[in-house]
Scaffold this motif. Structure first.
Motif: not given
Length: 66
Positions: A4-5, A25-33, A38-43
């Motif tokens: 869940s979100t 230190a943290v470097a983060a990437v967004i994955g899993g589309g 798309f509104d839910a994915l963006t949230a």
């Protein structure tokens, strides 16, 4: 895996706070589309940014979240 979100948000806060407390230190990437809404994915993806900005004490800006 169905997360869940709220679960994604909790995970983001937990991991980032853990790293902040230990000066890691943290470097983060967004994955899993995989979400077709798309509104839910963006949230869901936005949760990482909200956690990072909140923990850093920096304002994300409401206009970016609307």
């Amino acid at each position: 895996m169905q997360l869940s979100t709220g679960t994604v948000a909790s995970r983001g806060f937990f991991v980032l706070e853990h790293c902040r407390q230990r000066n890691i230190a943290v470097a983060a990437v967004i994955g899993g589309g995989y979400e077709r809404d798309f509104d839910a994915l963006t949230a869901v993806h936005l949760q990482l940014f909200i956690a990072a900005f909140t923990l850093s004490g920096t304002s994300l800006g409401r206009e970016m979240i609307s």
